[in-house]
Scaffold this motif. Structure first.
Motif, PDB file in Angstrom:
ATOM      1  N   VAL A  26       8.586   5.164  -8.196  1.00 45.70           N
ATOM      2  CA  VAL A  26       9.144   4.989  -6.856  1.00 45.70           C
ATOM      3  C   VAL A  26      10.634   4.701  -7.019  1.00 45.70           C
ATOM      4  CG1 VAL A  26       9.051   3.583  -4.758  1.00 45.70           C
ATOM      5  CG2 VAL A  26       6.978   4.052  -6.033  1.00 45.70           C
ATOM      6  N   PRO A  27      11.485   5.259  -6.164  1.00 42.50           N
ATOM      7  CA  PRO A  27      12.911   4.922  -6.251  1.00 42.50           C
ATOM      8  C   PRO A  27      13.134   3.418  -6.044  1.00 42.50           C
ATOM      9  CG  PRO A  27      12.550   6.740  -4.712  1.00 42.50           C
ATOM     10  CD  PRO A  27      11.212   6.221  -5.101  1.00 42.50           C
ATOM     11  N   ARG A  28      14.058   2.883  -6.816  1.00 40.79           N
ATOM     12  CA  ARG A  28      14.385   1.453  -6.668  1.00 40.79           C
ATOM     13  C   ARG A  28      14.832   1.118  -5.258  1.00 40.79           C
ATOM     14  NH1 ARG A  28      18.282   0.132 -11.547  1.00 40.79           N
ATOM     15  NH2 ARG A  28      18.175   2.338 -11.933  1.00 40.79           N
ATOM     16  N   GLU A  29      15.467   2.068  -4.591  1.00 42.81           N
ATOM     17  CA  GLU A  29      15.955   1.827  -3.234  1.00 42.81           C
ATOM     18  C   GLU A  29      14.816   1.507  -2.277  1.00 42.81           C
ATOM     19  OE1 GLU A  29      16.715   4.457  -5.120  1.00 42.81           O
ATOM     20  OE2 GLU A  29      18.825   4.088  -5.545  1.00 42.81           O
ATOM     21  N   TRP A  30      13.603   1.961  -2.576  1.00 42.71           N
ATOM     22  CA  TRP A  30      12.437   1.603  -1.764  1.00 42.71           C
ATOM     23  C   TRP A  30      11.703   0.410  -2.356  1.00 42.71           C
ATOM     24  CZ3 TRP A  30       9.878   1.770   2.653  1.00 42.71           C
ATOM     25  CH2 TRP A  30       8.568   1.307   2.649  1.00 42.71           C
ATOM     26  N   ALA A  31      11.381   0.492  -3.638  1.00 46.87           N
ATOM     27  CA  ALA A  31      10.491  -0.494  -4.253  1.00 46.87           C
ATOM     28  C   ALA A  31      11.073  -1.904  -4.241  1.00 46.87           C
ATOM     29  CB  ALA A  31      10.145  -0.083  -5.681  1.00 46.87           C
ATOM     30  N   TYR A  32      12.330  -2.051  -4.581  1.00 50.95           N
ATOM     31  CA  TYR A  32      12.901  -3.397  -4.660  1.00 50.95           C
ATOM     32  C   TYR A  32      12.883  -4.096  -3.297  1.00 50.95           C
ATOM     33  CZ  TYR A  32      14.518  -2.727  -9.508  1.00 50.95           C
ATOM     34  OH  TYR A  32      14.592  -2.531 -10.860  1.00 50.95           O
ATOM     35  N   PRO A  33      13.436  -3.493  -2.240  1.00 49.16           N
ATOM     36  CA  PRO A  33      13.386  -4.190  -0.945  1.00 49.16           C
ATOM     37  C   PRO A  33      11.961  -4.353  -0.414  1.00 49.16           C
ATOM     38  CG  PRO A  33      14.967  -2.381  -0.857  1.00 49.16           C
ATOM     39  CD  PRO A  33      14.256  -2.277  -2.159  1.00 49.16           C
ATOM     40  N   ALA A  34      11.123  -3.325  -0.580  1.00 46.67           N
ATOM     41  CA  ALA A  34       9.761  -3.406  -0.037  1.00 46.67           C
ATOM     42  C   ALA A  34       8.970  -4.518  -0.713  1.00 46.67           C
ATOM     43  CB  ALA A  34       9.046  -2.067  -0.210  1.00 46.67           C
ATOM     44  N   LEU A  35       9.025  -4.577  -2.041  1.00 46.17           N
ATOM     45  CA  LEU A  35       8.264  -5.603  -2.738  1.00 46.17           C
ATOM     46  C   LEU A  35       8.934  -6.974  -2.652  1.00 46.17           C
ATOM     47  CD1 LEU A  35       6.908  -3.525  -5.741  1.00 46.17           C
ATOM     48  CD2 LEU A  35       5.750  -4.174  -3.628  1.00 46.17           C
ATOM     49  N   LEU A  36      10.237  -7.006  -2.424  1.00 48.38           N
ATOM     50  CA  LEU A  36      10.914  -8.280  -2.157  1.00 48.38           C
ATOM     51  C   LEU A  36      10.382  -8.883  -0.855  1.00 48.38           C
ATOM     52  CD1 LEU A  36      13.357 -10.339  -2.602  1.00 48.38           C
ATOM     53  CD2 LEU A  36      14.600  -8.825  -1.079  1.00 48.38           C
ATOM     54  N   VAL A  37      10.365  -8.087   0.199  1.00 48.19           N
ATOM     55  CA  VAL A  37       9.862  -8.568   1.491  1.00 48.19           C
ATOM     56  C   VAL A  37       8.383  -8.915   1.394  1.00 48.19           C
ATOM     57  CG1 VAL A  37       9.392  -7.875   3.888  1.00 48.19           C
ATOM     58  CG2 VAL A  37      11.611  -7.366   2.853  1.00 48.19           C
ATOM     59  N   ALA A  38       7.593  -8.048   0.757  1.00 42.92           N
ATOM     60  CA  ALA A  38       6.160  -8.296   0.629  1.00 42.92           C
ATOM     61  C   ALA A  38       5.891  -9.572  -0.164  1.00 42.92           C
ATOM     62  CB  ALA A  38       5.474  -7.102  -0.032  1.00 42.92           C
ATOM     63  N   GLY A  39       6.583  -9.755  -1.269  1.00 36.56           N
ATOM     64  CA  GLY A  39       6.378 -10.942  -2.093  1.00 36.56           C
ATOM     65  C   GLY A  39       6.830 -12.220  -1.416  1.00 36.56           C
ATOM     66  N   ALA A  40       7.957 -12.150  -0.727  1.00 37.12           N
ATOM     67  CA  ALA A  40       8.479 -13.348  -0.057  1.00 37.12           C
ATOM     68  C   ALA A  40       7.573 -13.776   1.090  1.00 37.12           C
ATOM     69  CB  ALA A  40       9.895 -13.088   0.454  1.00 37.12           C
ATOM     70  N   LEU A  41       7.089 -12.816   1.872  1.00 38.62           N
ATOM     71  CA  LEU A  41       6.291 -13.162   3.044  1.00 38.62           C
ATOM     72  C   LEU A  41       4.830 -13.459   2.718  1.00 38.62           C
ATOM     73  CD1 LEU A  41       7.660 -10.626   5.687  1.00 38.62           C
ATOM     74  CD2 LEU A  41       8.254 -13.041   5.393  1.00 38.62           C
ATOM     75  N   SER A  42       4.270 -12.781   1.734  1.00 39.99           N
ATOM     76  CA  SER A  42       2.837 -12.943   1.468  1.00 39.99           C
ATOM     77  C   SER A  42       2.505 -14.179   0.655  1.00 39.99           C
ATOM     78  CB  SER A  42       2.295 -11.706   0.747  1.00 39.99           C
ATOM     79  OG  SER A  42       2.874 -11.593  -0.537  1.00 39.99           O
ATOM     80  N   LEU A  47       0.820  -1.221   0.000  1.00 37.52           N
ATOM     81  CA  LEU A  47       0.000   0.000   0.000  1.00 37.52           C
ATOM     82  C   LEU A  47       0.854   1.270   0.000  1.00 37.52           C
ATOM     83  CD1 LEU A  47      -2.922  -1.022   2.381  1.00 37.52           C
ATOM     84  CD2 LEU A  47      -2.957  -0.797  -0.115  1.00 37.52           C
ATOM     85  N   VAL A  48       1.944   1.275   0.764  1.00 43.63           N
ATOM     86  CA  VAL A  48       2.846   2.433   0.761  1.00 43.63           C
ATOM     87  C   VAL A  48       3.464   2.607  -0.622  1.00 43.63           C
ATOM     88  CG1 VAL A  48       5.047   3.312   1.664  1.00 43.63           C
ATOM     89  CG2 VAL A  48       3.317   2.408   3.232  1.00 43.63           C
ATOM     90  N   THR A  49       3.875   1.512  -1.244  1.00 44.39           N
ATOM     91  CA  THR A  49       4.473   1.580  -2.584  1.00 44.39           C
ATOM     92  C   THR A  49       3.463   2.082  -3.607  1.00 44.39           C
ATOM     93  OG1 THR A  49       5.947  -0.241  -1.995  1.00 44.39           O
ATOM     94  CG2 THR A  49       5.733   0.263  -4.336  1.00 44.39           C
ATOM     95  N   VAL A  50       2.229   1.587  -3.542  1.00 41.97           N
ATOM     96  CA  VAL A  50       1.185   2.034  -4.474  1.00 41.97           C
ATOM     97  C   VAL A  50       0.884   3.515  -4.270  1.00 41.97           C
ATOM     98  CG1 VAL A  50      -1.273   1.801  -5.027  1.00 41.97           C
ATOM     99  CG2 VAL A  50       0.155  -0.236  -4.834  1.00 41.97           C
ATOM    100  N   ALA A  51       0.757   3.936  -3.017  1.00 44.92           N
ATOM    101  CA  ALA A  51       0.462   5.342  -2.732  1.00 44.92           C
ATOM    102  C   ALA A  51       1.597   6.238  -3.233  1.00 44.92           C
ATOM    103  CB  ALA A  51       0.238   5.546  -1.239  1.00 44.92           C
ATOM    104  N   TRP A  52       2.825   5.842  -2.976  1.00 46.79           N
ATOM    105  CA  TRP A  52       3.980   6.622  -3.419  1.00 46.79           C
ATOM    106  C   TRP A  52       4.013   6.692  -4.946  1.00 46.79           C
ATOM    107  CZ3 TRP A  52       9.419   5.687  -0.876  1.00 46.79           C
ATOM    108  CH2 TRP A  52      10.308   6.665  -1.299  1.00 46.79           C
ATOM    109  N   THR A  53       3.747   5.550  -5.597  1.00 50.56           N
ATOM    110  CA  THR A  53       3.738   5.513  -7.057  1.00 50.56           C
ATOM    111  C   THR A  53       2.630   6.397  -7.606  1.00 50.56           C
ATOM    112  OG1 THR A  53       4.570   3.250  -6.986  1.00 50.56           O
ATOM    113  CG2 THR A  53       3.652   3.985  -9.058  1.00 50.56           C
ATOM    114  N   TRP A  54       1.476   6.348  -6.987  1.00 46.12           N
ATOM    115  CA  TRP A  54       0.339   7.154  -7.431  1.00 46.12           C
ATOM    116  C   TRP A  54       0.655   8.648  -7.294  1.00 46.12           C
ATOM    117  CZ3 TRP A  54      -4.800   5.177  -8.439  1.00 46.12           C
ATOM    118  CH2 TRP A  54      -5.712   6.165  -8.771  1.00 46.12           C
ATOM    119  N   ALA A  55       1.307   9.006  -6.188  1.00 46.20           N
ATOM    120  CA  ALA A  55       1.593  10.417  -5.925  1.00 46.20           C
ATOM    121  C   ALA A  55       2.695  10.977  -6.815  1.00 46.20           C
ATOM    122  CB  ALA A  55       1.962  10.608  -4.460  1.00 46.20           C
ATOM    123  N   SER A  56       3.735  10.184  -7.082  1.00 45.82           N
ATOM    124  CA  SER A  56       4.887  10.741  -7.798  1.00 45.82           C
ATOM    125  C   SER A  56       5.137  10.125  -9.170  1.00 45.82           C
ATOM    126  CB  SER A  56       6.147  10.602  -6.943  1.00 45.82           C
ATOM    127  OG  SER A  56       6.457   9.245  -6.745  1.00 45.82           O
ATOM    128  N   GLY A  57       4.375   9.135  -9.560  1.00 49.33           N
ATOM    129  CA  GLY A  57       4.570   8.520 -10.872  1.00 49.33           C
ATOM    130  C   GLY A  57       5.490   7.328 -10.848  1.00 49.33           C
TER     131      GLY A  57
END
Length: 166
Positions: free
Chosen positions: A30-46, A18-28
């Motif tokens: 997302v920096p890789r420094e956020w998106a890659y680790p965040a979605l890595l953790v989200a994908g691995a755990l979910s 949700l944070v990644t989607v909101a950030w993407t929606w707001a700015s077009g």
């Protein structure tokens, strides 16, 4: 321990997405420094609840016609039931999804083949019946598809102009 699993497999991944989607929606994008680790953790755990849902969906034993005699009856005479599932599946699945996401994000897709080969060789001796082999195949494929979804999402939201061009 039962109250920790929903937090780590649903709440934390959902928050990161949700944070990644909101950030993407707001700015077009997302920096890789956020998106890659965040979605890595989200994908691995979910992936755990998703793979369990696929197992429930794939369990057609109640509606599948049972043959009068199994052609493999002799080889599976001493087979153990699948329930409980193969041990260590939660941790192995999370590591498998993490390795697949990293492989896809770095462009080293051969890493997925290595993960599947190592997993298959390590588990080979544990299979005592066809149901366990089926569970292994279904779980691996569902897990890898879930990982590919998150790797694709990470690439999509970091590539200009982004998924929501303004």
């Amino acid at each position: 321990m039962n109250h920790v699993r929903p937090l780590t497999t649903v709440v934390l991944p959902l928050t990161l997405v949700l944070v990644t989607v909101a950030w993407t929606w707001a700015s077009g994008t997302v920096p890789r420094e956020w998106a890659y680790p965040a979605l890595l953790v989200a994908g691995a755990l979910s992936g755990d609840p998703v793979v369990r849902a696929v197992f429930r969906f794939a369990d057609l034993s109640a509606v599948r016609a049972q043959p009068s005699e199994s052609p493999w009856a002799a080889s599976e005479a001493a087979a153990e039931p699948v329930d409980p599932p193969l041990r260590g599946g939660l941790v192995i699945g999370a590591l498998e999804r993490a390795a697949a996401i990293v492989s896809l994000l770095t462009g080293m897709v051969a890493g997925i083949g290595v993960v599947v080969a190592v997993k298959g060789l390590a588990r080979y001796g544990e299979f005592t019946n066809a149901q366990q082999r089926e569970q292994f195949i279904i779980g691996t494929l569902a897990s890898l598809l879930w990982a590919a979804l998150f790797a694709g999402a990470a690439l999509w939201c970091t590539t200009p102009p982004g998924p929501f061009p303004g």
